[in-house]
Design a protein around this motif. Structure first.
Motif: not given
Length: 113
Positions: A96-107
């Protein structure tokens, strides 16, 4: 290498190599603001080793490191595809942490397009 490490055989070698990948990713993250080109090279090396080992978490984290370096180099066309690859792996791993950080950087990356 300690005696215990030697007794573990091949699994210890994999663990040591995964540790090397983790160290490359950490170093990439530490350098990304001051030297994004070096950070990019470290991320690519970490990805290459991770892929050879089939080390999924290392692949996802190194793809994130590569994307972050590309973003700092303003190379957004390379940033988004790496992040999309990373997020697929993080989701499969339920990280989840990796997914969250990645989604944030996508945005953030789409903001600069």
């Amino acid at each position: 290498m300690s005696a215990k490490t030697i007794e573990l055989g091949n699994s210890s070698i994999s663990m040591q190599t995964e540790k090397k990948v983790d160290n490359l990713i950490t170093l990439s993250q530490e350098l990304v603001m001051e030297n994004p080109k070096k950070a990019l090279a470290l991320g690519k090396r970490a990805y290459q080793i991770s892929k050879e080992l089939n080390y999924s978490l290392g692949m996802a984290q190194s793809l994130y490191a590569i994307a972050f370096a590309n973003r700092n180099l303003s190379d957004y066309d390379k940033t988004i595809p790496r992040l999309l690859e990373a997020i697929d792996i993080f989701v499969k791993l339920e990280h989840e942490k990796g997914e969250m950080k990645t989604r944030n950087l996508i945005g953030t990356s789409y903001f600069y397009l």
